[in-house]
Write an enzyme that holds these catalytic residues in place. Structure first.
Site, mmCIF file in Angstrom:
data_model
loop_
_atom_site.group_PDB
_atom_site.id
_atom_site.type_symbol
_atom_site.label_atom_id
_atom_site.label_comp_id
_atom_site.label_asym_id
_atom_site.label_seq_id
_atom_site.Cartn_x
_atom_site.Cartn_y
_atom_site.Cartn_z
ATOM 1 N N LEU A 54 -12.660 -21.018 -62.873
ATOM 2 C CA LEU A 54 -11.734 -21.589 -62.464
ATOM 3 C C LEU A 54 -12.268 -22.864 -62.060
ATOM 4 O O LEU A 54 -11.096 -23.828 -62.646
ATOM 5 C CB LEU A 54 -10.582 -20.823 -61.099
ATOM 6 C CG LEU A 54 -9.843 -21.634 -60.397
ATOM 7 C CD1 LEU A 54 -8.317 -21.777 -61.653
ATOM 8 C CD2 LEU A 54 -9.165 -20.835 -59.102
ATOM 9 N N GLU A 67 -15.522 -25.026 -61.148
ATOM 10 C CA GLU A 67 -17.018 -25.089 -61.358
ATOM 11 C C GLU A 67 -17.506 -26.998 -60.461
ATOM 12 O O GLU A 67 -16.811 -27.443 -60.837
ATOM 13 C CB GLU A 67 -18.250 -25.510 -62.184
ATOM 14 C CG GLU A 67 -19.609 -24.926 -62.519
ATOM 15 C CD GLU A 67 -20.334 -24.456 -63.722
ATOM 16 O OE1 GLU A 67 -21.338 -24.865 -63.706
ATOM 17 O OE2 GLU A 67 -19.360 -24.682 -63.947
ATOM 18 N N LYS A 102 -16.151 -17.193 -55.015
ATOM 19 C CA LYS A 102 -17.086 -17.895 -54.421
ATOM 20 C C LYS A 102 -17.923 -17.851 -54.657
ATOM 21 O O LYS A 102 -18.197 -16.920 -54.046
ATOM 22 C CB LYS A 102 -16.477 -18.603 -53.581
ATOM 23 C CG LYS A 102 -14.945 -20.503 -53.461
ATOM 24 C CD LYS A 102 -14.668 -20.923 -52.400
ATOM 25 C CE LYS A 102 -14.322 -22.002 -52.366
ATOM 26 N NZ LYS A 102 -13.676 -22.940 -51.134
ATOM 27 N N ASP A 111 -7.885 -32.998 -48.899
ATOM 28 C CA ASP A 111 -7.638 -32.743 -50.829
ATOM 29 C C ASP A 111 -6.515 -32.365 -50.924
ATOM 30 O O ASP A 111 -6.319 -30.951 -51.419
ATOM 31 C CB ASP A 111 -8.925 -32.228 -51.343
ATOM 32 C CG ASP A 111 -8.708 -32.794 -53.019
ATOM 33 O OD1 ASP A 111 -7.908 -33.667 -53.291
ATOM 34 O OD2 ASP A 111 -9.929 -31.847 -53.282
#
Length: 881
Positions: A596, A598, A629, A733
């Site tokens: 997904l 990196e 993760k 974010d």
């Protein structure tokens, strides 16, 4: 053959006249060992029997062959004037006779014994073994030396299966004439051909110079059905992109596909490995040039790839399809077959069972069944009445009336309101945004040098009150002050709960206080856990509560009873940290599907977890999607402690709209955490695959989303952020790329999109090193390094804008990244020239909400509690279906 790369033992023959002098090992071009060539026992005829075989071990693509006769130091006179080629490829599993694009099987050979004749192969050959059969139009003795020109086939495509092309009138046959697999009626299976031969068709398909390079299909018999092409690869691979070269001669009813869907599989039978990749192509009826269409595949994993292409016109022509991929490492198992019995089979089974005679006394069972059915119907009706009365009661309650009513809701005179027309034109001053400590605009501009004199002026400034951290690079990270968990950066909960974390796991406990240096609470923020009896404002940011100007969104007095205060939320969090432990999950029960993202601190994969427990429960629901993760393999001890610490805090968060921690894997390296992942992936890609209910043109198979549904998604994001706000946690974010979508449009906030290469263009390296999502950031975060829940409110309004525009454009898509910085500087200088995002919808209340989230003074922006309540009122009565 000439340079010896092919060993003698890999060169064999059907026979040899003298194996010592003219055996197969001497069949190398431009060599003169012993007899100087391979010479078979039998003479060559028009029915060739003798062959020279070359084994390359692995599949190679051969584009030309070369042949010579036997020179024999001037004594030889034998050569083959023609020859036939056969090849063997593991996927085909048999010897196949080669024919060129003209349909010719007999290839031209030599006219003398000493010169090589090189034969170009059109199409090329994909094979691991080759046989040369000398051919002669009259019976004669022959000798042969050969060479192969080509390279190892590294693309990994073993075969592709698809419908054969169609014929267009009497003169045009868009067939895959180079296909070497079996033809099953109109279906091509398990072979290779023109789609991967490396030859690209011309803009005008009628120009056949060099051969017909297009394979074409017409839509007459495939109305609203896609063209389906299935590729098989040699090994399980990780795919980053595919490139499809298409014709667009629209004046001749030929166009590029309107949309595409790509599905992946390990076993090749069930293509359900992760969500399909959906792609839409914007119709081009201006330029007729052929072109490559690139589709990003986001590191999906599979051994089989199925491409479904939807027609945009009567004809679709494709010349080439190739993939960017690498071999995937790990253990991969084929998708399991479904275990449930299909309704049809079940019905047949029941019919067979009904054929058995049932004794009369079993009629009691039917009576019981009738009573059960009647009881269920009564319960359903009763529930319906209760739901109706509940909804009706809430509609009549005073604090749930329309926000546009005269006495209740959000009266316009309680807040200095931004004038919508003047704000969106952005050229007028007096937009209603007050100055924030800046009295001389020219002085502000001079201090920044118009944002062009120095790149340094665009860097986030040190946080007020944290001078001792000015040299810390970790503190200056834009959206993850704590490296491994996204949701907090200034909360005092880390410092307050340090002892709890240290005592919870001695293996990973932090032994030095500097491990927490970048989690120091904001300057001016009161201790949140000092007293359980303390009552703090619901949304305190930087030590100040929301003023009465925000009353437009304020909830009724009694609503605080249903919303926990900041003190209550932090007390509950502390209790969960004390009482809970991170469940260990066996790594062998995780099946990786695709990469997904990196980043600098590890890699995130989408995976299937078998038998993982639901959050705070021992209940398991079989296989479910999760996000994994991984901590970097070279992580230091301090980074490992930080990882475990951050995951512990993240696991203690408990909200319906926050992606939760489900487990951790510490027994094997590298360390990894298992987190929730929802069925439909991230919200940005989900919205791109849908259209608004007001859209005039509806694409086949594309679902519509109503305005209420979009508000429902936005309200859920506000609800999750309200929870983080109650803990004084800052996300930093917030965007649609960092929200997940599940069934019934359920939204969960995450951070998986931060390092996803799909969204690399959303981040701008202001200082050349640190990427910042400046299109979503508040001005004070960019120019003062100030991140609070109010800067998250700014980002939420941008996120809501994304939702309402269905992510068709990125924010400020007409401006480059340096222009975005300059635009934010206008807000910083308060010169009245800040350019707001255009109205996403015609709804004035929603547009006004977004404008108030973009107020210059952070304390004048609404809180997430107020935003959530407002969106709930606007969307009253909506329920997802």
């Amino acid at each position: 053959m000439e340079n010896g790369a092919i060993k003698d033992e890999d060169i064999t023959a059907s026979s040899s006249f003298d194996s010592g002098n003219v055996g197969p090992q001497h069949g190398r071009i431009r060599t003169e060992n012993n007899g100087g060539a391979w010479c078979p026992q039998k003479q060559a005829t028009t029915e060739p029997e003798e062959w020279l075989q070359i084994d390359l071990k692995t599949v190679h693509v051969i584009t030309a062959t070369g042949t010579q006769g036997r020179f024999g130091n001037g004594q030889g006179v034998e050569y083959a004037e023609a020859y036939v080629l056969e090849y063997w490829r593991p996927r085909i599993g048999k010897w196949t006779r080669y024919h060129n694009s003209k349909g010719e099987e007999v290839l031209k050979g030599n006219m003398n014994t000493y010169l090589e004749f090189k034969q170009e192969l059109d199409p090329p050959i994909w094979a691991s073994k080759f046989r040369f059969y000398p051919y002669s139009y009259h019976k004669r003795t022959v000798c042969l030396r050969v060479e192969l020109y080509g390279c190892k086939w590294t693309d990994g495509i073993v075969s592709y299966t698809m419908p054969q092309g169609d014929k267009r009138g009497p003169n045009w046959e868009f067939y895959d004439s180079a296909y070497d697999g079996p033809w099953d009626g109109h279906e091509l299976k398990h072979g290779l051909g023109q789609l991967i031969d490396g030859k690209y068709g011309r803009d005008d398909f009628r120009d056949v110079y060099g051969g017909q390079a297009w394979v074409g299909w017409k839509n007459d018999t495939r109305t609203n059905k896609p063209l389906e092409i299935k590729f098989e690869f040699d090994k399980v691979r990780e795919f980053s992109a595919t490139h499809i070269f298409c014709n667009n001669l629209f004046t001749k009813d030929v166009q590029i596909f309107s949309s595409a869907k790509l599905l992946f599989s390990i076993g090749g039978k069930r293509f359900n490995r992760g969500e399909p990749i959906s792609f839409e192509y914007m119709e081009d009826r201006i330029f007729e040039n052929a072109r490559n269409i690139t589709i990003k595949l986001h590191h999906r994993i599979g051994k089989f790839v199925k491409i479904q292409l939807y027609f945009a016109a009567r004809w679709m022509l494709i010349s080439e399809i190739n993939f960017d991929s690498i071999v995937a490492h790990g253990n991969f198992t084929p998708e399991p077959e479904p275990t449930t019995i299909s309704p049809v089979k079940a019905q047949d089974k029941n019919q067979n069972e009904h054929k058995i005679e049932i004794p009369l006394h079993n009629n009691k069972f039917n009576d019981y069944l009738a009573v059960i059915v009647i009881g269920l119907i009564a319960i359903i009706l009763l529930l319906g009445v209760v739901i109706f009365l509940t909804i009706n009661r809430f509609r009549n309650r005073k604090f749930l009336r329309s926000p546009n009513s005269s006495n209740i809701g959000f009266p316009d005179n309680t807040l200095p309101h931004l004038q919508t027309d003047s704000v969106f034109n952005t050229t007028e001053k007096g937009s209603g945004i007050e100055a924030y400590g800046v009295t001389d605009i020219d002085e502000c501009r001079r201090s920044h040098g118009s944002l062009k004199s120095s790149l340094r002026s665009t860097l986030p400034l040190p946080h007020p009150g944290l001078d001792h951290l000015q040299e810390s690079n970790e503190y200056q990270e834009p959206y993850q002050a704590l490296k491994y968990a996204p949701y907090y950066s200034y909360s005092s909960v880390v410092m307050e709960m340090q002892d709890i974390l240290m005592n919870s796991n001695k293996k990973f406990a932090a032994t030095q206080s500097d491990a927490y240096d970048y989690a120091i609470p904001e300057a001016g923020t009161l201790p949140l856990l000092a007293s359980e009896k303390a009552t703090l404002p619901l949304t305190r940011s930087r030590g100040s509560s929301i003023t009465s100007k925000s009353a437009r969104y304020s909830s009724p007095r009694n609503s605080h009873s249903s919303t926990p205060t900041q003190q209550e939320a932090l007390t509950a969090l502390r209790k969960r940290l004390e009482d809970s432990t991170l469940p260990e999950f066996p790594r062998h029960r995780l099946r990786m599907l695709s990469k997904l993202s990196e980043g600098a601190f590890g890699t995130v994969y989408i995976a299937e977890a078998d038998g993982i427990a639901e959050y705070s429960s021992a209940l398991t629901l079989g296989t479910r999607l999760v996000a994994i993760k991984f901590l970097g393999e070279n992580a230091s001890d301090k980074e490992r402690k930080d990882f475990y610490r951050d995951v512990r805090i993240l696991a203690a968060l408990e909200d319906h709209n926050i992606a939760r921690v489900l487990g951790i894997c510490t027994k094997d390296e590298p360390l990894c955490v298992v987190m929730e992942y929802l069925d439909h992936g991230d919200l940005c890609q989900f919205l791109k695959s849908h259209v608004s209910e007001n859209t005039s043109t509806i694409l086949y198979g594309v679902k519509t989303l109503s305005f209420n549904c979009l508000l429902y998604m936005g309200a859920q994001i506000a609800s999750g952020m309200r929870y983080l706000e109650s803990l004084n946690f800052v996300h930093r974010d917030l965007a649609t790329r960092n929200c997940l979508v599940g069934k019934a449009y359920h939204i969960k906030i995450c951070d998986f999109g931060t390092y996803n290469e799909l969204y690399a263009s959303d981040y701008y390296k202001v200082d050349g090193i640190t990427p910042l999502p400046i299109r979503w950031m508040a001005w004070e975060s960019v120019y003062q390094g100030k991140y609070t829940t109010k800067s998250d409110v700014w980002a939420f309004a941008v996120t809501l804008w994304e939702i309402l525009t269905l992510c068709r454009r990125i924010p400020y898509d007409g401006l480059g990244d340096p222009n975005i910085m300059e635009n934010l500087a206008h807000m910083h200088c308060d010169d009245g020239q800040f350019m707001f995002l255009p109205r996403p919808v015609s709804n004035k209340d929603i547009n006004d909400l977004m404008l108030e989230c973009w107020r210059r003074k952070d304390l004048e922006r609404p809180s997430f509690t107020e935003i959530h309540l407002f969106l709930q009122r606007k969307n009253l009565g909506y329920a997802p279906t």
